[in-house]
Design an enzyme around this catalytic site. Sequence first.
Site, mmCIF file in Angstrom:
data_model
loop_
_atom_site.group_PDB
_atom_site.id
_atom_site.type_symbol
_atom_site.label_atom_id
_atom_site.label_comp_id
_atom_site.label_asym_id
_atom_site.label_seq_id
_atom_site.Cartn_x
_atom_site.Cartn_y
_atom_site.Cartn_z
ATOM 1 N N GLU A 114 27.672 -6.629 -1.675
ATOM 2 C CA GLU A 114 26.992 -6.933 -0.775
ATOM 3 C C GLU A 114 26.806 -8.126 -0.073
ATOM 4 O O GLU A 114 26.822 -8.273 1.376
ATOM 5 C CB GLU A 114 25.141 -5.887 -0.491
ATOM 6 C CG GLU A 114 24.288 -7.414 -1.571
ATOM 7 C CD GLU A 114 23.429 -6.923 -2.040
ATOM 8 O OE1 GLU A 114 23.300 -5.883 -2.764
ATOM 9 O OE2 GLU A 114 22.388 -7.233 -1.874
ATOM 10 N N HIS A 166 27.797 -7.045 -14.441
ATOM 11 C CA HIS A 166 27.479 -5.272 -13.793
ATOM 12 C C HIS A 166 27.366 -5.034 -12.408
ATOM 13 O O HIS A 166 27.007 -6.971 -12.404
ATOM 14 C CB HIS A 166 26.289 -5.046 -14.548
ATOM 15 C CG HIS A 166 25.329 -4.361 -14.353
ATOM 16 N ND1 HIS A 166 26.131 -3.101 -13.880
ATOM 17 C CD2 HIS A 166 24.012 -3.741 -13.207
ATOM 18 C CE1 HIS A 166 25.218 -1.930 -13.671
ATOM 19 N NE2 HIS A 166 24.546 -2.599 -13.089
ATOM 20 N N HIS A 206 18.428 5.894 -11.527
ATOM 21 C CA HIS A 206 17.704 6.023 -10.346
ATOM 22 C C HIS A 206 17.181 7.722 -10.300
ATOM 23 O O HIS A 206 16.280 7.816 -9.037
ATOM 24 C CB HIS A 206 18.603 5.607 -8.924
ATOM 25 C CG HIS A 206 19.538 4.273 -9.178
ATOM 26 N ND1 HIS A 206 20.139 4.374 -9.852
ATOM 27 C CD2 HIS A 206 18.384 3.090 -9.056
ATOM 28 C CE1 HIS A 206 20.950 2.787 -9.455
ATOM 29 N NE2 HIS A 206 19.307 2.041 -9.187
ATOM 30 N N GLU A 239 28.557 1.088 -11.388
ATOM 31 C CA GLU A 239 27.702 2.685 -10.646
ATOM 32 C C GLU A 239 28.752 3.838 -9.993
ATOM 33 O O GLU A 239 29.831 2.880 -9.220
ATOM 34 C CB GLU A 239 27.233 2.465 -9.244
ATOM 35 C CG GLU A 239 25.969 3.469 -9.778
ATOM 36 C CD GLU A 239 26.691 4.400 -8.613
ATOM 37 O OE1 GLU A 239 26.104 5.288 -8.307
ATOM 38 O OE2 GLU A 239 27.577 3.896 -8.001
ATOM 39 N N GLU A 297 14.650 -7.035 -21.654
ATOM 40 C CA GLU A 297 14.483 -7.730 -20.393
ATOM 41 C C GLU A 297 12.569 -7.623 -20.177
ATOM 42 O O GLU A 297 12.121 -7.702 -19.161
ATOM 43 C CB GLU A 297 15.092 -6.970 -19.436
ATOM 44 C CG GLU A 297 16.008 -7.352 -19.581
ATOM 45 C CD GLU A 297 17.214 -7.228 -18.255
ATOM 46 O OE1 GLU A 297 16.322 -6.903 -17.691
ATOM 47 O OE2 GLU A 297 18.523 -7.118 -18.252
ATOM 48 N N GLU A 353 0.846 -0.984 -0.325
ATOM 49 C CA GLU A 353 0.176 -0.095 0.335
ATOM 50 C C GLU A 353 0.830 0.886 0.370
ATOM 51 O O GLU A 353 0.623 2.123 -0.707
ATOM 52 C CB GLU A 353 -0.333 -0.087 1.470
ATOM 53 C CG GLU A 353 -1.837 -0.991 1.830
ATOM 54 C CD GLU A 353 -1.465 -2.101 2.366
ATOM 55 O OE1 GLU A 353 0.265 -2.230 1.766
ATOM 56 O OE2 GLU A 353 -2.470 -3.345 2.564
ATOM 57 N N CYS A 387 10.350 -2.763 -3.899
ATOM 58 C CA CYS A 387 9.866 -3.452 -3.474
ATOM 59 C C CYS A 387 11.085 -4.807 -4.583
ATOM 60 O O CYS A 387 10.524 -4.983 -5.608
ATOM 61 C CB CYS A 387 9.021 -4.566 -3.290
ATOM 62 S SG CYS A 387 8.370 -3.107 -2.122
ATOM 63 N N CYS A 403 26.005 -2.773 -9.488
ATOM 64 C CA CYS A 403 25.412 -1.601 -8.936
ATOM 65 C C CYS A 403 26.132 -0.931 -7.962
ATOM 66 O O CYS A 403 26.299 -2.179 -6.688
ATOM 67 C CB CYS A 403 24.063 -1.880 -9.698
ATOM 68 S SG CYS A 403 23.069 -2.495 -9.244
HETATM 69 N N1 GLN Z 1 20.682 -6.441 -16.157
HETATM 70 C C1 GLN Z 1 19.559 -6.040 -15.570
HETATM 71 C C2 GLN Z 1 18.804 -4.963 -15.540
HETATM 72 O O1 GLN Z 1 19.251 -3.944 -16.214
HETATM 73 C C3 GLN Z 1 20.702 -5.196 -14.270
HETATM 74 C C4 GLN Z 1 19.901 -4.983 -13.199
HETATM 75 C C5 GLN Z 1 20.841 -4.173 -11.871
HETATM 76 O O2 GLN Z 1 22.090 -4.220 -12.327
HETATM 77 N N2 GLN Z 1 20.208 -4.138 -10.836
HETATM 78 O O3 GLN Z 1 18.025 -4.326 -15.327
HETATM 79 ZN ZN ZN Z 2 23.193 -2.126 -11.663
#
Ligand code: GLN
Ligand code: ZN
Length: 768
Positions: A613, A649, A702, A673, A492, A16, A524, A651
């Site tokens: 992480e 990749h 973002h 990133e 995607e 919500e 989320c 981030c």
């Molecule tokens: N390939 C994913 C995308 O472009 C990578 C997303 C990510 O690294 N969080 O959405």
């Molecule tokens: Zn990413």
Amino acid sequence: MLAHNLGFPRIGAHRELKFALEQYWRGEIDREGLEATGRELRAAHWRRQQEAGIALIPVGDFSFYDQMLDHSAMFGVVPERFGWDGKEIDLDLYFRMARGRAPSGEPVAACEMTKWFDTNYHYLVPEVVKGQRFALSSRKLFHEVAEAKAQGIPFKPVLIGPLTWLWLAKVKGESFDRLELLDELLAVYDEILGQLAALGALGAEWVQIDEPALVLDLPVAWQQACEAAYNRLQAAPVKLLLTTYFGGLEDNLGLALSLPTAGIHVDLVRAPSQLEAVLDRLPPYKTLSLGLIDGRNIWRADLDAALDTLESAVGRIGADRLWVGPSCSLLHVPVDLASEDQIDAELRTWLSFAEQKLGELGVLARAIVKGPDSVASQLAAARAALTARRTSERTHRPEVAERLATIDDAMLSRRSPYAERRPLQRSRLELPLFPTTTIGSFPQTPEIRKARHDYKAGTLPEADYVVRMREEIALCVRKQDEYGLDMYVHGEPERNDMVEYFGELLEGFAFTRFGWVQSYGSRCVKPPIIFGDVSRPAPMTVDWITYAQSLTDKPMKGMLTGPVTILNWSFVRDDQPHADTCTQIALALRDEVLDLEAAGIRAIQIDEAALREGLPLRRRDWQTYLDWAVRAFRLTTSGVRDETQIHTHMCYSEFNDIIASIAEMDADVITIETSRSQMELLDAFVDFEYPNEIGPGVYDIHSPNIPSVEQIVELMRLAAQRIPTERLWVNPDCGLKTRGWAEVDPALHNLVEAARRLREEFADQAAG
Ligand code: GLN
Ligand code: ZN
């Protein structure tokens, strides 16, 4: 002996809060509408905790975006660029700090986000400057406390402690030791605690003060500062529950126990062995809260074991000053198992979400207060579920174990080193200097989501769904033709989530319908549940990617989520080492990589967004993790021929401490990133002399702000000062699925134009 809670998921059982936030940002509801949703969610969550028998209910765990940002606002720590007038911080200023823009106010660069300890939750990094002033500037916590009080809730305000807040803050501008700020910061804590106490009677007797920083390797100066801080705060007219979680106190144990707080909470799920030392050294005046129910995972608790632990603690210090709680806030688990109607009956009995965990806490407290017989049936049910999970044929599949045993060294290395692969790839892929690409996803419009939703619900036949997705892929290819990118992605559209998509196609995973966990702000994720051995019954992406490739001559990247990320973003089984589960996933992905290559795909990206992480919080444990994580990545990728280009990749990553392992992954290209940090993050690659190619993100996806050509060129110039131009790529800093085409079109036009200018600018240099 009482059961308490450390924090409850705020997003709502049906998200919500997410929907209200997004409506507010789009201008569809006003501020009062958003506030009303917040109030309703808080009231509902408090009531549910009360019904479950939770005797002290956290207040202040609610947030419209992030609890760290709430504290920065409360302390009046607003970076200068936001043009704050120094008055009470309003919601739009707050959202501008969080995401760069709000319905009112100028767009501005948002604050940096990063992962909260070793979770998949992101907080907004506080920015402090030399001479930083602090002043109580947001009354949100007090409003919520007043609200709880009015509703007759037995509450316990929750604060992030000064040590942890300051530890996570980042110095901007002139460098200085941020510990210098502690005194001024403590003055605000004094004021906050005083005001909480003044709220009087029913509540604010106890205040939960979260200091997860105490489970980290802290420099001596910080340990000393911690002592000084709590000596000062002891004057506050409240009882402080010093709350530690996400690990053991270890070398900070003596310190934590000696601080003059009325109570302490320890995490016995992550660090069960610390109990003995804690009991040995617990001062006689102190209340001890035992975190026995896992706040980070979804397995039903071993209540017998938890009860044994509790009973032994009761034996040592009596029940009067003993509490039981979750190991940490329940923010990190989904809300309610009861809404899951698609999980099979057996698996359901193995699981426990936030609501069920409250119930488990209630059972444990009852067992102590009224005796185990009073909860005999609950204990028996938990016992039966645990036995079933341990012995089930769904969890242990011999063929997976057999395949694991066949892994040899040859499977873990590319055939030739990067220097030899590079020319083969460059000529096959026909890439210019400063090649441009994107990270994978393109905007996920409501229509795409609806198509996926209808397909899942069974109302859109598979054939129609495939047509719809192919249209979307074709659109993405056309768009990329228009922009003039050098390496394409399929966009995607078929993935709602980069981990869930693969989990659904692999054996050993289960899915929830509403198992949402907050990632940041309104975002989320719905982590899969890895309950058993993993394998790949059939190819997962080959049809989509080969279709996309059939529409263009430009190289189309295969797009997979890496084994470490799949592992780290799932709820993982707790009955075998994570490394083993990760290796199982890697083998399944390796088959996919080889199938893509065999289908003519020339470049394959394996996203490892979550690699960093996953690092253990204590440095001592890092290398073991990195070793198995890198091994899993290499197992996934190393089967390909030299001329197949492997991308990865990541981030939000800071690479300084793990750069050697990043290099060991031996990806041909890594995209990262960097846009929010002005290429600072590249320094790690420079110092290490990272040998392969790098795409430093130049478009902060973002934020809804569109980067100009000049901004991108400027960022790439900064990059080119650090990395040889022939090893640089130009790309956004993450996938574009959360953005709209109206933002992506101009941004990618600018990106390609910037690359064109850079090629001109650097042509001579490259030639020479
Ligand atoms: N390939 C994913 C995308 O472009 C990578 C997303 C990510 O690294 N969080 O959405
Ligand atoms: Zn990413």
